[in-house]
Design an enzyme around this catalytic site. Structure first.
Site, PDB file in Angstrom:
ATOM      1  N   TYR A  28       0.878  -1.186   0.000  1.00 29.28           N
ATOM      2  CA  TYR A  28       0.000   0.000   0.000  1.00 29.28           C
ATOM      3  C   TYR A  28       0.908   1.226   0.000  1.00 29.28           C
ATOM      4  O   TYR A  28       2.095   1.143  -0.315  1.00 29.28           O
ATOM      5  CB  TYR A  28      -0.906  -0.126   1.247  1.00 29.28           C
ATOM      6  CG  TYR A  28      -1.985   0.906   1.359  1.00 29.28           C
ATOM      7  CD1 TYR A  28      -3.035   0.945   0.440  1.00 29.28           C
ATOM      8  CD2 TYR A  28      -1.973   1.840   2.392  1.00 29.28           C
ATOM      9  CE1 TYR A  28      -4.031   1.910   0.557  1.00 29.28           C
ATOM     10  CE2 TYR A  28      -2.972   2.792   2.508  1.00 29.28           C
ATOM     11  CZ  TYR A  28      -3.996   2.826   1.581  1.00 29.28           C
ATOM     12  OH  TYR A  28      -4.979   3.770   1.695  1.00 29.28           O
TER      13      TYR A  28
ATOM     14  N   LYS B 198      -5.745  -1.423  -2.350  1.00 31.25           N
ATOM     15  CA  LYS B 198      -6.862  -1.091  -1.447  1.00 31.25           C
ATOM     16  C   LYS B 198      -7.615  -2.372  -1.082  1.00 31.25           C
ATOM     17  O   LYS B 198      -8.002  -2.581   0.074  1.00 31.25           O
ATOM     18  CB  LYS B 198      -7.832  -0.127  -2.131  1.00 31.25           C
ATOM     19  CG  LYS B 198      -7.253   1.251  -2.411  1.00 31.25           C
ATOM     20  CD  LYS B 198      -7.574   2.241  -1.303  1.00 31.25           C
ATOM     21  CE  LYS B 198      -6.816   3.542  -1.512  1.00 31.25           C
ATOM     22  NZ  LYS B 198      -6.869   4.455  -0.395  1.00 31.25           N
TER      23      LYS B 198
HETATM   24  O1  LMR Z   1      -4.179   5.656  -1.181  1.00 36.08           O
HETATM   25  C1  LMR Z   1      -3.876   6.257  -0.143  1.00 36.08           C
HETATM   26  O2  LMR Z   1      -2.847   5.993   0.506  1.00 36.08           O
HETATM   27  C2  LMR Z   1      -4.784   7.295   0.450  1.00 36.08           C
HETATM   28  C3  LMR Z   1      -5.640   8.031  -0.511  1.00 36.08           C
HETATM   29  O3  LMR Z   1      -6.687   7.288  -1.027  1.00 36.08           O
HETATM   30  C4  LMR Z   1      -4.899   8.774  -1.573  1.00 36.08           C
HETATM   31  O4  LMR Z   1      -5.433   8.890  -2.679  1.00 36.08           O
HETATM   32  O5  LMR Z   1      -3.813   9.292  -1.281  1.00 36.08           O
HETATM   33 MG    MG Z   2      -7.131   7.624  -3.018  1.00 31.15          MG
END
Ligand code: LMR
Ligand code: MG
Ligand code: NAD
Length: 599
Positions: free
Chosen positions: A95, A177
């Protein structure tokens, strides 16, 4: 072999791949594997140790990412055990922030996977949108376990994190996600569907990259965009009526446009607007408790007025109105915005995008501030929220001035842009410039900081929507409300603020530790379901009865309390998927499949 025999063998084989070297002798016999894998029969803890060693041995984060992507295809259970057992090490790889680097390189590191029994997700071009039922059918056939998806994360790659338009390369985000959905909230991995709308890109670098995997065209006009997305979404909801759709990383105009079009028609939400609003409010509630001034004296300056900035501010305004009875106009007047043209005012002289109009200042007279510095001096804020994608926008001078402007109240600084290469400042910078008084949370995790004078170790907060979207998704897929309301999201934010342990509270932390994310997600999902039932948006009698019998706060039927009972929480927890933690489970499953008549 008969058809039934073959299907039994396939099922056992599938379990076999998940068990690997932990496969017991009986299964090895059924699958004719004797002599084809090492003789030692291990338990999962040994396998997991080996997997973690291999993960750690990869020299770069991108190589760690690739290792995890391959492991996900080879052994889904081992993948999720690794994530859960080592969340602090592994989450920043699958992530934010490493997923950002992986996306930038997606067309170059694309694994050579043939999508058979391990579909990665859907890649939908404008042409495919006209034949979308075929794509859906193909997807169904590609799934080993033939179950319908219950959740999709969908992007068109037009605003990936703070990295801009990267087209099909944005596919890493829905994948990442959804992996957090499984790890944090126990969604079934076989029922998660990543989708990228490959409608072209305006990014010249990728259009000229020979290895770019997406459509080599610039993006379509708005009419074509909405017609095509409507076709895709209509077909998805027709094929999978209970599907929850999470809109992710669409450019801001389309993010608001899609949400307005779909939010009351079907089960969906936008993570960048609502998920971010939720997570920032959760931490802000904790910050307000520690700031040392009355809530209504807060002066909140947003740097960045895109989907995230405006989404967060709206969520905070709703909270001030509902929780503190502050009249709407007064609550709105606690907010100022700066965008790339300066402070947002109604008389700035340019045509403001629709989503900015709501927060444009009308009380500025002739004053127009051109920069963040000027706006800071004009507003004298107590809180600084960064959702601008501008790295180091909160420089030393700005942070120092903010500290001077707040000699008694503790200043709030939330640099929320992702990944870390876009963050407005680091934790260390914020601590140094505020004499360690700052109430801090960032979108990407920063390292802990040791205060040089005292040796005290301070843990920064992480205001990333990963604390909220998994539980909104879990709550919504379980209770299936007609649609998702802002007050359900508000209940989740309040539950997040309530979820801090005594230890976390005593150390002045704003968010729960990430190691507790699964427990916290179930609490937040329980709060979501409770609120959805209170709003009479849930039809499923199971949840309606359960919540009504166990109403946490009988006096306030429609309250957005963020509370739930242990009974509701217990029920949510039993329904969360977990990777098998012992081989015994597989032995029982494979014996039952091999001998279907011995029941
Ligand atoms: O994806 C992430 O870490 C958080 C958020 O959805 C973003 O677009 O930055
Ligand atoms: Mg995002
Ligand atoms: N922490 C989280 O959970 C989370 C969630 C969602 C989005 N984000 C991050 O928020 C950022 C913004 O997302 P978005 O969808 O709102 O994007 P966006 O591109 O729509 O918004 C960016 C905003 O910043 C403004 N801006 C650009 N340059 C500026 C400058 N020099 N000074 C002041 N303002 C400037 C733009 O005018 C625009 O209003 C991204 O980096 C994203 O990763 C974080």
């Amino acid at each position: 072999m008969s058809e039934a025999g073959e299907s039994r063998r396939n099922s056992i084989e599938l379990i076999g791949t998940k068990a690997g070297t932990a496969m017991p002798a009986e299964m090895r016999d059924v699958l004719n594997l004797k002599g084809l894998i090492p003789a030692s029969i291990e338990d999962f803890s040994k396998q997991d140790l080996r997997a973690f060693q291999q993960f750690k041995s990869k020299p770069t984060d991108l190589e760690k990412y690739e290792f995890m992507a391959n492991l996900r295809c080879l052994n889904v259970n081992m993948f999720f055990r690794l994530v859960l057992n080592h969340f602090r090490d592994v989450a920043p790889i699958i992530y934010t922030p490493t997923v950002g680097e992986a996306c930038l390189n997606y067309s170059h590191i694309y694994p050579f996977i043939y999508p058979c029994k391990a579909s990665v997700g859907m890649f939908i071009t404008l042409d495919d949108a006209d034949n979308i039922d075929t794509v859906i059918e193909n997807y169904r056939h590609s799934m080993a376990e033939h179950v319908d998806p219950e959740i999709t994360v969908i992007t068109d790659g037009s605003r990936i994190l703070g990295l801009g338009d990267i087209g099909i390369n944005g596919m890493g985000i829905p994948i990442g996600k959804l992996q957090l959905y499984v790890a944090a909230a126990g969604l079934n991995p076989g029922r998660t569907l990543p989708i990228v709308l490959d409608f072209g890109t305006d990014n010249k670098k990728y259009l000229n990259d020979p290895l770019y995997l997406g459509t080599r065209e610039t993006r379509p006009d708005d009419k074509t965009f909405y017609e095509a997305t409507d076709k895709v979404l209509t077909a998805l909801y027709r094929a999978f009526p209970d599907l929850l759709v999470q809109f992710e990383d669409f450019s801001t105009d389309h993010a608001f446009g899609l949400l307005d079009r779909w939010r009351k028609k079907a089960l969906c939400f936008n993570d960048d607007i609502q998920g971010t609003g939720c997570v920032v409010l959760g931490g802000f509630i904790s910050a307000l408790r520690l700031a040392g001034i009355p809530v209504e004296n807060q002066r909140i300056l947003f740097v960045g007025a895109g989907s995230a900035g405006v989404g967060v501010a709206k969520q905070l305004v709703d909270y001030f109105i509902l929780e503190y009875n502050i009249p709407e106009e007064q609550a709105k007047a606690m907010f100022w915005f700066v965008d790339s043209h300066g402070m947002i005012t109604a008389n700035r002289g340019d045509k403001l995008a629709q989503h900015k109009v709501h927060f444009a200042r009308h009380d500025n007279g002739d004053t127009q501030c051109k920069s963040i510095e000027e706006t800071l001096e004009y507003v004298k804020p107590t809180a600084l929220i960064g959702l601008s994608t501008i790295h180091k926008a909160f420089n030393e001078k700005i942070l120092t001035r903010l500290n001077e402007m707040n000699p008694t109240a503790r200043p709030i600084v939330f640099p929320l842009s992702n990944p870390d290469t876009k963050a407005e400042c680091t934790f260390e910078e914020a601590m140094r410039c505020t004499n360690n008084r700052v109430l801090f949370a960032s979108g990407t995790a920063f390292p802990e900081y040791t205060i040089p004078e005292t040796g005290d170790l301070v843990i920064p907060g992480q205001a990333n929507n990963m604390y909220c979207f998994p539980s909104i998704g879990l709550g919504a897929t379980l209770a299936k409300p007609k649609w998702i309301t802002d007050t359900m999201i508000l209940a989740v934010a309040k539950a997040l603020a309530n979820s801090l342990s005594e230890d976390e509270k005593s150390l002045g932390e704003l968010y729960p530790r990430v190691e507790r994310i699964r427990d916290v997600a179930s609490e937040l999902a329980a709060a979501f379901i409770t609120q959805a039932v209170r709003e009479e948006m849930v039809k499923e009698s199971h949840w309606v009865d359960l919540v009504k019998k166990n109403m946490p706060d009988k006096g306030h039927d429609k309250a957005v309390s963020g509370h739930f009972t242990k009974r509701i929480l217990g029920e949510v927890r039993t329904l969360m998927w977990s990777p098998a933690s012992s081989v015994e489970q597989y032995i029982v499953e494979s014996i039952a499949i091999a001998n279907p008549d011995d029941t």
